[in-house]
Write a protein that holds these residues in place. Structure first.
Motif, short mmCIF file in Angstrom:
data_model
loop_
_atom_site.label_atom_id
_atom_site.label_comp_id
_atom_site.label_asym_id
_atom_site.label_seq_id
_atom_site.Cartn_x
_atom_site.Cartn_y
_atom_site.Cartn_z
N THR A 2 -40.91 -20.06 9.85
CA THR A 2 -42.32 -19.68 9.71
C THR A 2 -42.42 -18.24 9.19
OG1 THR A 2 -42.40 -18.94 12.01
CG2 THR A 2 -43.05 -21.22 11.55
N TRP A 3 -43.55 -17.96 8.58
CA TRP A 3 -43.80 -16.59 8.12
C TRP A 3 -44.05 -15.69 9.34
CZ3 TRP A 3 -42.85 -15.17 3.31
CH2 TRP A 3 -42.93 -16.11 2.28
N THR A 4 -43.33 -14.58 9.39
CA THR A 4 -43.46 -13.64 10.51
C THR A 4 -43.63 -12.23 9.96
OG1 THR A 4 -41.05 -13.30 10.63
CG2 THR A 4 -42.00 -15.09 11.97
N PRO A 5 -44.12 -11.30 10.78
CA PRO A 5 -44.22 -9.91 10.32
C PRO A 5 -42.86 -9.37 9.89
CG PRO A 5 -45.47 -10.22 12.34
CD PRO A 5 -44.70 -11.48 12.13
N VAL A 6 -42.87 -8.53 8.87
CA VAL A 6 -41.61 -8.01 8.35
C VAL A 6 -40.95 -7.09 9.37
CG1 VAL A 6 -42.17 -8.23 5.91
CG2 VAL A 6 -42.91 -6.19 7.16
N GLN A 7 -39.62 -7.17 9.39
CA GLN A 7 -38.82 -6.31 10.27
C GLN A 7 -37.62 -5.80 9.49
OE1 GLN A 7 -38.15 -8.03 14.37
NE2 GLN A 7 -39.04 -9.84 13.39
N ARG A 8 -37.16 -4.62 9.85
CA ARG A 8 -35.99 -4.06 9.20
C ARG A 8 -34.70 -4.63 9.77
NH1 ARG A 8 -37.15 -1.60 4.36
NH2 ARG A 8 -39.04 -0.35 4.55
N THR A 9 -34.73 -5.04 11.04
CA THR A 9 -33.52 -5.56 11.70
C THR A 9 -33.88 -6.83 12.47
OG1 THR A 9 -32.64 -3.32 11.97
CG2 THR A 9 -31.65 -5.07 13.30
N VAL A 10 -33.07 -7.88 12.32
CA VAL A 10 -33.32 -9.16 12.98
C VAL A 10 -32.00 -9.68 13.57
CG1 VAL A 10 -34.06 -11.56 12.69
CG2 VAL A 10 -35.23 -9.73 11.44
N ILE A 11 -32.04 -10.12 14.83
CA ILE A 11 -30.91 -10.83 15.43
C ILE A 11 -31.04 -12.29 15.04
CG2 ILE A 11 -29.68 -11.40 17.54
CD1 ILE A 11 -29.69 -8.41 16.84
N TRP A 12 -29.95 -12.90 14.48
CA TRP A 12 -30.07 -14.22 13.86
C TRP A 12 -28.84 -15.06 14.19
CZ3 TRP A 12 -33.92 -16.77 11.64
CH2 TRP A 12 -33.67 -17.86 10.81
N LEU A 13 -29.06 -16.38 14.36
CA LEU A 13 -27.95 -17.31 14.57
C LEU A 13 -27.65 -18.01 13.25
CD1 LEU A 13 -28.86 -18.97 18.00
CD2 LEU A 13 -27.12 -17.22 17.55
N ILE A 14 -26.46 -17.80 12.73
CA ILE A 14 -26.09 -18.43 11.46
C ILE A 14 -25.53 -19.82 11.71
CG2 ILE A 14 -25.64 -16.24 10.29
CD1 ILE A 14 -22.66 -16.72 10.78
N GLU A 15 -25.44 -20.60 10.66
CA GLU A 15 -24.84 -21.93 10.75
C GLU A 15 -23.56 -21.96 9.91
OE1 GLU A 15 -27.78 -24.86 9.81
OE2 GLU A 15 -28.97 -24.44 11.61
N LYS A 16 -23.72 -22.03 8.56
CA LYS A 16 -22.53 -22.03 7.71
C LYS A 16 -22.21 -20.64 7.17
CE LYS A 16 -23.16 -26.83 6.26
NZ LYS A 16 -23.36 -27.74 5.10
N GLY A 17 -23.16 -19.75 7.28
CA GLY A 17 -22.86 -18.37 6.88
C GLY A 17 -23.74 -17.82 5.78
#
Length: 290
Positions: free
Chosen positions: A260-275
């Protein structure tokens, strides 16, 4: 009298008869005919005027004098008139239907009163203009105006529009909506909406919108640019810029569905899948980045 000449003879006791003595008078049994008209300053000068001073023309079939009144009761000083005269009359203040009465008196003392009327409207019309329902930004040259218009005295006659404060459309009938086309090139655009009433008073209103057709740009870096990781949880560093304002961003893994569209951020914690992580940016004008 009949035609206006009277003769006199005298006779004394001796039957002497005098010469004939004559006097004449102009016999005028009919009241004078008078036509008075007033014209104002407007596109419809016989009906409307936007200033207090109007022009008048009086035509009559007899010499005499004419006096003027705004109420039909109190008349001013007489002005000589032969066949016709023209002049200026300045009304007392007050918008609405105004009358000017002309009272003609011939040399026999007979009077005739006539009048003419005009609508005096010294105030401009009023209204409003809103671009794209109040949006601040647009990424299209085509815009829709929401409009109002009103005039309390002479009513609204025509309106016109400008998108560069210099050149205008032709005068046209008023409406509650109007489609216009903005000049090309990003930047703040000013739309001018001019309203004209039947007395030729005009009033202008403006609204602004920012045309922004330039996509935002950005970049994404995983774990500071590392080439490998043993963890699914990574730190995304996001950079972005736009001509005006960034609105939202969204992310996705690999070729999956966008988040979904979210407010912009400079840093995000994210879970990758294939990379592979993809980023899109959207600005206030709804331009979407590559």
């Amino acid at each position: 009298i009949e035609k206006g000449t009277v003769s006199l003879q005298l006779r004394d006791k001796a039957q002497n008869i005098s010469d004939t003595y004559i006097d004449t008078i102009i016999y005028d049994p009919t009241s004078p005919t008078i036509i008075g008209t007033i014209t104002g300053e407007s596109l419809y000068p016989e009906t409307y005027t936007r200033i207090l001073t109007v022009s008048y023309t009086i035509e009559t079939d007899e010499k005499g004098t004419v006096t003027f009144s705004e109420d039909g009761h109190t008349f001013g000083s007489p002005t000589p008139i032969s066949v016709s005269i023209t002049g200026k009359w300045t009304f007392s203040p007050g918008d609405g239907k105004r009358y000017l009465f002309f009272k003609h008196m011939d040399y026999s003392g007979r009077t005739t009163i006539t009048s003419d009327d005009i609508i005096l409207d010294t105030k401009g019309p009023y209204g409003s203009v809103i671009i794209n329902q109040g949006d601040i930004y647009t990424n299209k040259e085509t815009i829709t105006l929401t409009l109002t218009y009103h005039d309390e005295v002479s009513k609204v006659e025509k309106v016109r529009y400008s998108t560069d404060s210099t050149s205008y459309t032709e005068w046209e009938d008023p409406s509650t909506t109007r489609v216009l086309y903005l000049p090309t090139g990003d930047g703040t655009k000013v739309v001018t909406y001019e309203i004209r009433d039947y007395a030729s008073n005009t009033t202008s209103y403006t609204d602004t919108i920012i045309l922004d057709k330039t996509k935002p740009i950005g970049s994404i870096t995983i774990d500071g640019g590392a080439s490998h990781t043993q963890d699914r949880e990574v730190v995304l560093t996001i950079d972005f810029s736009d001509n005006y304002e960034i609105d939202k961003m969204r992310l996705r893994n690999d070729d999956g569905e966008w988040g979904t569209w979210t407010p912009v951020q400079r840093t995000v914690i994210w879970l990758i899948e294939k990379g592979t992580v993809s980023l899109q940016l959207r600005d206030k004008a709804q331009n979407i980045s590559d």
